[in-house]
Design a protein around this motif. Sequence first.
Motif, PDB file in Angstrom:
ATOM      1  N   SER A 151       2.357  -2.320  -1.177  1.00  0.00           N
ATOM      2  CA  SER A 151       3.326  -2.874  -0.730  1.00  0.00           C
ATOM      3  C   SER A 151       3.465  -2.798   0.847  1.00  0.00           C
ATOM      4  CB  SER A 151       4.384  -2.203  -1.476  1.00  0.00           C
ATOM      5  OG  SER A 151       5.800  -2.933  -1.070  1.00  0.00           O
ATOM      6  N   SER A 184       4.156  -7.530  -2.162  1.00  0.00           N
ATOM      7  CA  SER A 184       3.466  -6.405  -3.202  1.00  0.00           C
ATOM      8  C   SER A 184       2.207  -7.143  -3.845  1.00  0.00           C
ATOM      9  CB  SER A 184       4.535  -5.765  -3.857  1.00  0.00           C
ATOM     10  OG  SER A 184       5.546  -5.239  -3.385  1.00  0.00           O
ATOM     11  N   GLU A 207       6.514   2.541   1.054  1.00  0.00           N
ATOM     12  CA  GLU A 207       5.515   1.402   1.315  1.00  0.00           C
ATOM     13  C   GLU A 207       4.264   1.887   2.237  1.00  0.00           C
ATOM     14  OE1 GLU A 207       9.125  -0.455   0.108  1.00  0.00           O
ATOM     15  OE2 GLU A 207       8.687   1.293   1.646  1.00  0.00           O
ATOM     16  N   SER A 239       6.223  -4.242   3.967  1.00  0.00           N
ATOM     17  CA  SER A 239       7.669  -4.711   4.320  1.00  0.00           C
ATOM     18  C   SER A 239       7.929  -5.148   5.848  1.00  0.00           C
ATOM     19  CB  SER A 239       8.857  -3.861   3.702  1.00  0.00           C
ATOM     20  OG  SER A 239       8.735  -3.709   2.393  1.00  0.00           O
ATOM     21  N   TYR A 251      -2.054  -3.102  -5.435  1.00  0.00           N
ATOM     22  CA  TYR A 251      -0.834  -2.513  -5.664  1.00  0.00           C
ATOM     23  C   TYR A 251      -0.191  -1.697  -4.451  1.00  0.00           C
ATOM     24  CZ  TYR A 251      -2.661  -2.226 -10.503  1.00  0.00           C
ATOM     25  OH  TYR A 251      -2.888  -2.745 -11.621  1.00  0.00           O
ATOM     26  N   ASN A 254       9.229  -8.649   1.765  1.00  0.00           N
ATOM     27  CA  ASN A 254       8.388  -7.567   1.098  1.00  0.00           C
ATOM     28  C   ASN A 254       7.252  -8.232   0.421  1.00  0.00           C
ATOM     29  OD1 ASN A 254       7.671  -6.190  -1.692  1.00  0.00           O
ATOM     30  ND2 ASN A 254       7.993  -4.365  -0.128  1.00  0.00           N
TER      31      ASN A 254
END
Length: 849
Positions: A570, A638, A540, A572, A568, A636
Motif C-alpha cells: 500500500s 493498494s 503503509e 499513499s 499487498y 492511496n
Amino acid sequence: MAGGRSVALAAGLLLAAAQLLQPAGSFAIFLHAADNITVTIKPGSSVPQLKSCKICTRKICKSELRITAGVKEEFTFQCATPEKYLVMEIQKNIDCMSGPCPFGDVHLQPSALPHLNRTYIWDVKANKKVGLELKFSTPWLRQIGPTDTCPDLITYSISGCIDTTSVSIGTFCRNGSVSRVKVQGGVVMALQLPWNSDLTTSGFNIANRSSIKRLCIIESTFKGETSATLMSANYPLGFPEDELMTWQFVVPSNLRSSIIFRNYSLSNCERKEERVEYYLPALYSSPEVLKLSDKQPANIPGNFNLSLQGCDHDDQNPGILSLLFQIVVQHPQNEENVTYLIDLRRERDMSITIEPKSPHSGHPLLFEPECLICKDPRTCERNVTLTSGTMYGIFFLCYDLEHLRITAEKTIACWDLRYCQKKIYDLTVPRAISQLPVRLDKFTWKLLAPEEINVEIISLSLKLQQHIQEQRCNKSYSYSIVSTTKGKELSLGIFCPGGSIEKIQMRDNITISLKTFGRGFLNDSLNQDLKMSFVPFIKEECIFTVTPDPKAQVYLQTPNWFEGLPPYVSVSWNITVPSKQVARLAFLKERMDIICETGRAYVNIKEQKPKAEETVRREDELLPEPLHMYHHFWVNISNCNPVPKKQLSLQFWVTFVSQKTDLSVIIAVVVGVAGALSIIGIIICCTRKKYVHYSRKKESQNPGVGTYNANINTHMPGRQGLFKKRRQDNDSHVYAVIDDAMVYGDLLKESNGSVNPEVDVYRPFDGPVGDTPPTPPPISFKRTTKISNSEELPFCPERDSEPYTFAHHKPEETRSNGDKSVKGIGDVGMSLLESKEQEGLVEQLMPKE
C-alpha cells in the motif's frame, strides 16, 4: 671442404628436381640425418573422430605419418582440404651437453612443407650450470595467459626444466616489450604457425651465457609510454618451490615506471618467506624487500629489476605461489607536487574509493596512460579506499584526471528510537569529496533500522521531482531510492531536485544513491538540502508528502514501476492544494490492467475535510474520471496478489487552476444568487402576512424566541488561522435561529400541530480533520461497496476559515461511470445567500426594545 659443399649442392638439386617431377597434390620431405629433425603429421586435437583425412604413401594410407632424420617420404592427402583435419609438428633436438651448441639464428627447417597448421619445436639439452639466452628480434614479444590466443595466431611458448620436471616460463605473442629470455639449463622453444602463415624466419637466436643462478630472467625493453603484463613461471598453476626468477626492465631515464600487482596467491611456507625484491639503482643502493601484500613502488626513474623468491612448502598443504602484475611506463606526472588533504576524522561509517573508470572498448592494444593515486611517494595504486576517522594526504600520477572517478558510501543506523528519533541527519556530499579534482560518480547512503523504526526523507527547499517519461530529470544529479522490506526490494524510483515532493516516509532499510551527471554537480552540491530522520512505525510501505506550487504540473507514479507494485503493498500520497486553487486529479490510463488471484486492488481518493466523500475504485472497475479537489487530499493505491505476468503500475498527474478565474463558476454563482433572491422574496412576503395576522391576535403576549447561549463552543480543533482576531473572538457569528415552532408557539398549541424546523441549528465541528491516509477495504472483502457520503464544500473558502456549514445537502446522484457529479456552484451560493437572508429576517422579527 669444397667437396662437401659440392655434395650438398648436388643433393639439393636432386631434391628440387624430385619435387618438380612429383605429381600434382603430392609432397616429398627429405630429412638429413645431421639435422636431427623429426616431422609428424597427425589429426588435430579439435577434429572429430568421424571426420578424418588419410595420408597415403606408396605402400599404405594411414591417419598419422612420422618421418625421422635421414628418411625421404613422398605422400598425398586423401581429402581436398587437409588443413582442416591435420596438423604438423617439426621437432629439432639440440644437444649442448656432449658437444658445442649451434648458437646463432634459428631457421625454419625443412622448407616446402604442406600448408598445415604447424608447430616448430627446438629442444635444447644443456647442463644445469649453463645459461641459455633467447634473443628476439623486433618487434619483440608480449606475454599472454596460457589459455589466451594471439590475434595473428602466431604463438611462442618457452619452457624450462628443473631436474626432470618441465616448467612453463610463459606464452607470448608478437609485438611487445619482451626482448630477451634467459633460462638456466635446458630450454624448449615452440613456435606455432597457422596453415596460411607466410613467416619464413623464427624471429630469435640462441646464445650461450654463464650461469644465471635462478630459474629464468625475462628482460622487457621500453622506448616510450606503454604498459606490459607479466606473469610468474608456471602461472597460474604455481611457482616452483624455493625458486627465484627476475624481471629486468630497460626504461629511458626521462620516463617513470609503476608496478601494479593485479593478482597473486601465496603458498604455505615451512621455511623462508615468499617475497619480492626491487633493485632500484636510481633511488637506493641496496635492494628493497617487500611482501606481495605490500604496496609496490611507483614513479620509478630509469632501469630497475624485480625478483620473485619462493619458499620451502609445507608437504601436507603446499598451496600455490603465483603472481600477475603490470608495469606502466609513462612520462612524469604531478611535477607541481600538489597534495590534497581529505579530512575524515569527524565522519563515521563512511568510505571513499577513487578508481579508474570502466575501460573503453575499441583498441585494446593501444596504450592509455595509467592513472595512479598515491598516499605517499612509494604507495601508489590504481584505486584506493579511504575510511572515516583518518586524515589523508593524496596526490595523483595521472595525465588526465577524467580517467578517474569517486564512489562513496555512508551507513546511518538506528537500533533504538529513544536515542535517534529527534536527530536529523544531512544526506549531503561532504566537502572533503567535492573539493577533489576527481568527479564524484556515486554517493550511497545506507539507512539501517529494525522493522518497528521507519525512515523519513525531507527536502524542504529544493523538494524532489520523480523522474518519469512525461517529466524527465535534467539536473546535474539524481537520487535512486530503494526500500528493503523483509528481504524484498521496493524501488521508489529516480528523483532529482526541483519538484514538489517534500517528504517521503518508508519502512525498514533504505538505500539512497546519488548519481552525478557532468561537471555541474560541483556548483549544485553547495545547495543540497536532503535530510533524514528516524520515525515511528507506519502502516503503509511508503507515504509521499507533495506540496506543489500553484503553477506546477505534478506527475507521480507507483514504486517498482517496471516490475510492478509488489503484492499487498500500500502506497499513499498526501497532496496539498495551494490556497485559492482547485486541483485537477487525473489518471493516465482508464484501468489498473491487472487480475487479482487473491485479495483486491483499490484506488482510494479522499479530501482532507470533515465528512469528506471517499472515491474508491476496484481493479475490475474503471479508474475515476478527472476529479476537482478543493482541499488537501489523499491518494492511496493498494495492490492485491495479481496473477502472473500482470503488474500494477499507475501514473497520475495533478494540475491547478485559480478559483477566481473560473468563468463557469462565476456564471453559476450569478444564477444561484438570482434564484435565491426570488425564493427569499416569496418567503418574506408570506411570512410578513402571517406575522401581522397573529401579532394582532396575540399582541398582549410575548412571542417565544431562540435564546443566545454563550457557552456554545464554536472553535474547531486544528491549526490556527492567519488572522489574529477570529470570529469566535467576537459575536458576529452568534445569532438566534428562528423557526416556526418558536416564533408561533401559541398558534401551534392551539392547532395541536407540530412543525419541523426548516433550517438546521448550527453545531460546532468536533471530529477529525483527516490527517491520515484513507484506509482501503480489507483484503478479504469479496464485495466492494461504493462510498458516496461525502459533502462538497462551499465555493472559494479561505484555507484557514472555520468549516461552517449552514445547510446540509443530500448526496448527489451517482454518474453512470461511478463518479459523483460536482455540485453546482449556484446551489452553494443559494445556500449561503439563504442563510444570510434568514439572518436578516430574524433581526426584523425580533421585538424591538
